[in-house]
Design an enzyme around this catalytic site. Sequence first.
Site, mmCIF file in Angstrom:
data_model
loop_
_atom_site.group_PDB
_atom_site.id
_atom_site.type_symbol
_atom_site.label_atom_id
_atom_site.label_comp_id
_atom_site.label_asym_id
_atom_site.label_seq_id
_atom_site.Cartn_x
_atom_site.Cartn_y
_atom_site.Cartn_z
ATOM 1 C CG ASP A 1 -1.954 0.831 1.484
ATOM 2 O OD1 ASP A 1 -2.694 0.595 0.307
ATOM 3 O OD2 ASP A 1 -1.762 2.384 1.840
ATOM 4 C CG ASP B 1 -4.940 1.665 4.599
ATOM 5 O OD1 ASP B 1 -5.629 1.264 5.025
ATOM 6 O OD2 ASP B 1 -4.980 2.735 3.641
ATOM 7 C CG HIS C 1 -8.230 6.584 4.137
ATOM 8 N ND1 HIS C 1 -7.771 6.410 2.597
ATOM 9 C CD2 HIS C 1 -8.782 6.857 4.817
ATOM 10 C CE1 HIS C 1 -8.550 6.146 2.158
ATOM 11 N NE2 HIS C 1 -9.843 6.426 3.791
ATOM 12 C CD GLU D 1 -2.038 6.382 1.966
ATOM 13 O OE1 GLU D 1 -2.841 7.365 1.317
ATOM 14 O OE2 GLU D 1 -2.376 5.069 2.943
#
Length: 943
Positions: A11, A155, A150, A13
């Site tokens: 994951d 995540d 998030h 960001e």
Amino acid sequence: MLNKDIYAVVDLETTRTTSESGRIIQIAIAFVQNKKIINQFSTLINPHETIPRNIVQLTGITQDMVQGAPSFEDIAASIHTMLSGTIFVAHNVNFDLPFLNAEFKRVGMTQLDLVALDTVTLSQIVWPTAPGFRLVDLTTYLSLTHGRPHQADSDALATGALLIKIIERLEKLPIITLQSLVDLPLVLPKDSKSLFEKVLIKAKALREPLPKQLQVIDGLAIRRFSDPEPLKNKKNITYPAKRAAKQQLYGQNLTYREQQAKLMNAIKKHYSTSSLSTVPGESAFVAEAPTGMGKTLGFLLPFAYLANDADKQVIVTEPTITLQSQVTETINTTLHNILPFEVRAVSLKGRRHYLNLQSFKRSLQIDEGTTSLQFIKAQILVWLTETVRGDFDELHLMNAQQKFIAKLSQNANNPTGSPFYGYEFFDRQHVLAQQAQFLVVNHNYLAEYASELGDQTNKPYLVIDEAQNLPSAVLNQSRHQLPIQTWLARVQTAINLVLQDTKPAIGDILHRIIGGERLKNHLLKSLEIISNEIPQLQVALYRRFLLNKKMPATQGQYEIALANNDFAQFWIDQSNHVNSIHKEVLRLEDSLQILLTQFSDAKTAFSLGERQQLADFRRLLDSISQYEKQLTIFQQDLVDFPKASIFWLTDSQNHDSSNLKLSGGLLHTLNYFKEKVYPHFMPPTIIGATLFTSTKSGYLYDRLNIDKESATIRHYPDVFDFEKQARLLMVKNAPLPTDKHFTHYLANQLVDVTTAINKNTLVLFNSLDMIQQVYNFMQSNPKLQQSKITVLAQGVTGTRGKIKKRMQSEKNIVVLGAASFWEGIDLPDDQLRLLVIARLPFDRPDTVLQKAEEAILTAQGKQPFYQSTLPKAVLRLRQGIGRLIRTPEDYGAIIVYDVRILTKSYGKTLRKMLPTNLPQKELTDDKIISNLQDFFAEQHKQL
């Protein structure tokens, strides 16, 4: 192989959603092997650029947090090494993998070439009934730990746990379902389909027996279904009339509510008397039961006892399919768990709601060339191993096309010859219904099938919940539209299909069956006659009612009402054309039946494509027949309801008769229920949260054909403490809604208020046009652009369902909604704290329907505004304000920007019908924000 694979669940960001302009600010990897998380890695990354405000709000990752973090260049080699040789997994793999590879490329490293899986699409297939497929939705649905949505570390772990659940779910599927998933021409992100293949190989090696709850019919694994055991009534069961008896019955399952108990006892008493009238519309039980009182259980429990004692069924009708499902669930769980006798409920819907197994089996062998349709088939294959009802409403299909769903619900060409005969879901529901006390339907279903639901020898009880919506449902059900050009186009399409003889085509099929040539000639003759008659009918309509008419042009089309006497004469004058069409449609239906019979009896092997071609042709002829039946319905309405029906023509501004549409149906429900519904049932129970429009108004009784003198009427008080929980603010210096500056004014007010309050807000409008204007003004406001607020607008940013879902899970949401948001929306607590009425909910005055209703009321010596327009607005306003307070702990404020609630004489009526202890304040707009801030501050102190 499946157990040895290492899955790297990744994951990211990022500062932006595109790799061209964005940078990674956090990466996390959870390593999964043998259905266990064996290791994990996570780090913040310094992007060396400013993190946008919306990303900070979404992720919680600030500039300070990444300041001392490594650059991507510093850790790229380590990440590359960690991921090499693994199977790459992400929740939206088409974002994470390309973005990560773009970063590798940017720092001069080789891009990863890995097998990659996407947990979004895999989840959509293995849990087709899940309420949502965002990671936060799925972790909630599957009860997985997900502490910080998030943020990449949380995540990645959640997605790793999700991957394990996906594999476990696939391993439980029967081999035949896995094989069908592998055989489907599915196009999934990256290599996601390979997971099906790996699980299938493992399943074939293990050869586990088919689970007992499943059976295989003609290559489909479906849930077993057997006829229900007969319902056993227990006689001499004492109804719990007293408080102590109810509390003993409830045990730990339910809480005693005084007003709810009074409703229960009143219903039981009303239907236990022998003096109930047999005249339709008389002896009704009418109850206005406010939100929060528990009215659903309040009527279900006494009717369960009444049904058990009298050996009768109870028909419960709800305004929406959602409520229909909720009531069915309440009966089969809550009531079932507490009653001393067996209770069952079955939800009944029309055929189009149910999957037809024969049609679905045929579709599996056809590649329509559309990725989304193949994906839906994969979802249904899994769903079949779970569903008992086969109701499409259980599914949350992605990109479902109504035409495709219609194909999947259509009956087989030869139902009795189908291997699924006796197993079809539509038939299952009616078998179950024979052994159930409660049949739960929606208002539309009741309007169409009242006579079939009733029983003349042992009339069922009838409960009309949220009864204020039933007349509208009946009117909508009765109103029909005949788009003449569409009808003609379908006839011409049918002609072309018969004339074609290429494979697969109807013409070729006709060549290969006994008597096919003669049948082809019959079909063509009937279709050609209809094709000639429709334009003549169309021209006659235009010449009689529209030629030389001067009508004001509005939005590209105009409407003209047809006087019923003139319209009746029109059918007499055109009887030759109408009779000719009717005769040929009957011949078409006969020819189609012969075709289907010959097709079934033919010894020739027909291909799957030819079978589908016949099914499509059958559906096309059915639609031609249905359009013809509209002509009969229009004429029948003139005979059955000459005073209650209305008809009108719609045409384009260019006066082109080829765009003509004929519409008609009931204008009002005068005597409809007395004649069509009530004769089939016991005297009805009329119940709802907002039934009455004033203390003296007969609006409800008139619309529902209820005899007020013989009815038992109950008003139950509000159960919420509105004085403490809510506040109504009415802006006294707002411009009139008809003022050309009103939309701009409202948009500025909404931005000022919502950015100051920062609470989830619902703004109710009367039209989508005004929503569009206000939304555009709000989006251009700099104050909104710099705030945390997200504005969602019905018809602009998404559907009602998607918008509602965001309100339920996000903060700082402002929703601009129209008709469907005024009622049926349940948003308790922080999901909704501020409700804004942009404009009082009066119907548009310039429609044909509104003008016709006014004319009828005027002819009766009544005042249309007070007999129709105002009562409708009162009900709608009460329903809208009812969206705000949903629980005893809830709180919130209401703002009304329509100054007419203060300045017009009818404003007093509107205000009087709101909750009696709701504080009402008149303020200038500059006092609104401070008043709201004081109110919410006070509420926070009490928490």
